[in-house]
Design a protein around this motif. Sequence first.
Motif, short mmCIF file in Angstrom:
data_model
loop_
_atom_site.label_atom_id
_atom_site.label_comp_id
_atom_site.label_asym_id
_atom_site.label_seq_id
_atom_site.Cartn_x
_atom_site.Cartn_y
_atom_site.Cartn_z
N ARG A 166 0.84 -1.21 0.00
CA ARG A 166 0.00 0.00 0.00
C ARG A 166 0.87 1.26 0.00
O ARG A 166 0.63 2.21 -0.75
N VAL A 167 1.87 1.28 0.86
CA VAL A 167 2.75 2.45 0.98
C VAL A 167 3.52 2.67 -0.32
O VAL A 167 3.62 3.80 -0.82
N LEU A 168 4.08 1.61 -0.89
CA LEU A 168 4.84 1.75 -2.13
C LEU A 168 3.98 2.33 -3.24
O LEU A 168 4.39 3.26 -3.95
N VAL A 169 2.78 1.78 -3.40
CA VAL A 169 1.88 2.27 -4.45
C VAL A 169 1.50 3.73 -4.18
O VAL A 169 1.48 4.56 -5.09
N GLY A 186 5.36 13.37 -8.31
CA GLY A 186 5.15 14.05 -9.59
C GLY A 186 3.68 14.14 -9.95
O GLY A 186 2.85 14.48 -9.12
N ASP A 187 3.37 13.79 -11.19
CA ASP A 187 1.97 13.84 -11.61
C ASP A 187 1.27 12.49 -11.47
O ASP A 187 0.17 12.31 -11.98
N GLY A 188 1.90 11.56 -10.78
CA GLY A 188 1.27 10.27 -10.50
C GLY A 188 1.33 9.26 -11.64
O GLY A 188 0.76 8.19 -11.54
N ASP A 189 2.03 9.59 -12.71
CA ASP A 189 2.04 8.70 -13.87
C ASP A 189 2.85 7.42 -13.67
O ASP A 189 2.78 6.51 -14.50
N LEU A 190 3.59 7.31 -12.58
CA LEU A 190 4.33 6.07 -12.33
C LEU A 190 3.38 4.88 -12.17
O LEU A 190 3.74 3.75 -12.48
N LEU A 191 2.16 5.14 -11.72
CA LEU A 191 1.19 4.05 -11.55
C LEU A 191 0.60 3.59 -12.87
O LEU A 191 -0.09 2.57 -12.90
N GLU A 192 0.87 4.30 -13.94
CA GLU A 192 0.38 3.89 -15.25
C GLU A 192 1.31 2.86 -15.90
O GLU A 192 0.97 2.28 -16.92
N ARG A 193 2.45 2.64 -15.32
CA ARG A 193 3.40 1.67 -15.87
C ARG A 193 2.94 0.25 -15.59
O ARG A 193 2.29 -0.02 -14.59
N ARG A 194 3.32 -0.63 -16.48
CA ARG A 194 3.03 -2.04 -16.23
C ARG A 194 3.77 -2.45 -14.97
O ARG A 194 4.90 -2.04 -14.74
N ALA A 195 3.12 -3.24 -14.15
CA ALA A 195 3.72 -3.62 -12.87
C ALA A 195 3.25 -5.01 -12.46
O ALA A 195 2.16 -5.45 -12.82
N ILE A 196 4.10 -5.66 -11.72
CA ILE A 196 3.81 -6.98 -11.16
C ILE A 196 4.30 -6.97 -9.72
O ILE A 196 5.30 -6.31 -9.40
N VAL A 197 3.62 -7.70 -8.86
CA VAL A 197 4.05 -7.83 -7.47
C VAL A 197 4.69 -9.20 -7.28
O VAL A 197 4.14 -10.21 -7.73
N MET A 198 5.84 -9.23 -6.62
CA MET A 198 6.51 -10.48 -6.33
C MET A 198 6.63 -10.66 -4.82
O MET A 198 7.16 -9.77 -4.13
N ALA A 199 6.12 -11.75 -4.32
CA ALA A 199 6.26 -12.09 -2.90
C ALA A 199 7.65 -12.70 -2.70
O ALA A 199 7.97 -13.72 -3.31
N ASN A 200 8.45 -12.06 -1.87
CA ASN A 200 9.82 -12.50 -1.66
C ASN A 200 10.00 -13.05 -0.24
O ASN A 200 9.19 -12.79 0.64
N LYS A 201 11.04 -13.81 -0.05
CA LYS A 201 11.40 -14.42 1.24
C LYS A 201 10.34 -15.43 1.69
O LYS A 201 10.13 -15.65 2.87
N ILE A 202 9.73 -16.06 0.72
CA ILE A 202 8.68 -17.04 1.00
C ILE A 202 9.23 -18.24 1.77
O ILE A 202 8.50 -18.89 2.52
N ASP A 203 10.52 -18.49 1.61
CA ASP A 203 11.15 -19.61 2.31
C ASP A 203 11.25 -19.38 3.82
O ASP A 203 11.49 -20.31 4.58
N LEU A 204 11.03 -18.15 4.26
CA LEU A 204 11.11 -17.82 5.68
C LEU A 204 9.75 -17.85 6.37
O LEU A 204 9.65 -17.56 7.56
N VAL A 205 8.70 -18.18 5.61
CA VAL A 205 7.33 -18.20 6.14
C VAL A 205 6.92 -19.64 6.41
O VAL A 205 7.24 -20.54 5.63
N GLU A 206 6.20 -19.86 7.50
CA GLU A 206 5.67 -21.20 7.77
C GLU A 206 4.80 -21.63 6.60
O GLU A 206 3.93 -20.88 6.16
N LYS A 207 5.02 -22.85 6.12
CA LYS A 207 4.34 -23.33 4.91
C LYS A 207 2.83 -23.18 4.96
O LYS A 207 2.21 -22.83 3.96
N GLN A 208 2.22 -23.42 6.11
CA GLN A 208 0.76 -23.34 6.19
C GLN A 208 0.24 -21.90 6.07
O GLN A 208 -0.92 -21.68 5.76
N LEU A 249 4.51 6.04 -5.08
CA LEU A 249 4.67 6.21 -6.52
C LEU A 249 3.55 7.06 -7.10
O LEU A 249 3.78 7.89 -7.97
N GLY A 250 2.33 6.88 -6.59
CA GLY A 250 1.20 7.66 -7.07
C GLY A 250 1.25 9.12 -6.64
O GLY A 250 0.70 9.99 -7.31
N SER A 251 1.90 9.39 -5.52
CA SER A 251 1.97 10.76 -4.99
C SER A 251 3.16 11.54 -5.54
O SER A 251 3.26 12.75 -5.32
#
Length: 163
Positions: A107-110, A117-139, A113-115
């Motif tokens: 939420r903060v990152l988006v 300049g003129d907010g056009d960074l949010l118009e770029r193609r974007a994907i979210v990647m969940a990282n450090k998944i190996d440090l989370v309990e599998k369940q 980026l939206g706040s």
Amino acid sequence: ELELKLIADVGLVGFPNAGKSSLLRAMSRATPKVAPYPFTTLHPLMGMVEYRDGTSIRVADIPGLIDGASQGRGCGHSFLRHVERTKALLYIVDIAGSERDPLEDLRVLVNELGSYGDGDLLERRAIVMANKIDLVEKQRVPEIVGSLAELSDSLGIQRLDDV
């Protein structure tokens, strides 16, 4: 004065210690400094990701953003200027939540980026990647990733399942 407007095809965007430099190191021949403390990366670092078919893309490891970056907090404006020089964004979110809440981070990152300049960074193609998944309990992984996917959808960010 000349200013370079495009430095990379993809910019890695995330909070400090989200794993951006580690990802760049893993997918390219770049050798960014990787350390267990924030702000290891102070300037964007570039890496070339080469595919089997001979094509390649330039990836920029953008220094970590923080809450308030769009208002100039920390080196926010400087770091966000580097984001402007990318074609697409890959949000890197630490889902281990060892130091932060992954949903709030996205939420903060988006918002930052939206706040900026003129907010056009949010118009770029974007994907979210969940990282450090190996440090989370599998369940817990399906719940966290599902919540992140729902939030990504509500923020208008594309997602790739099972990457």
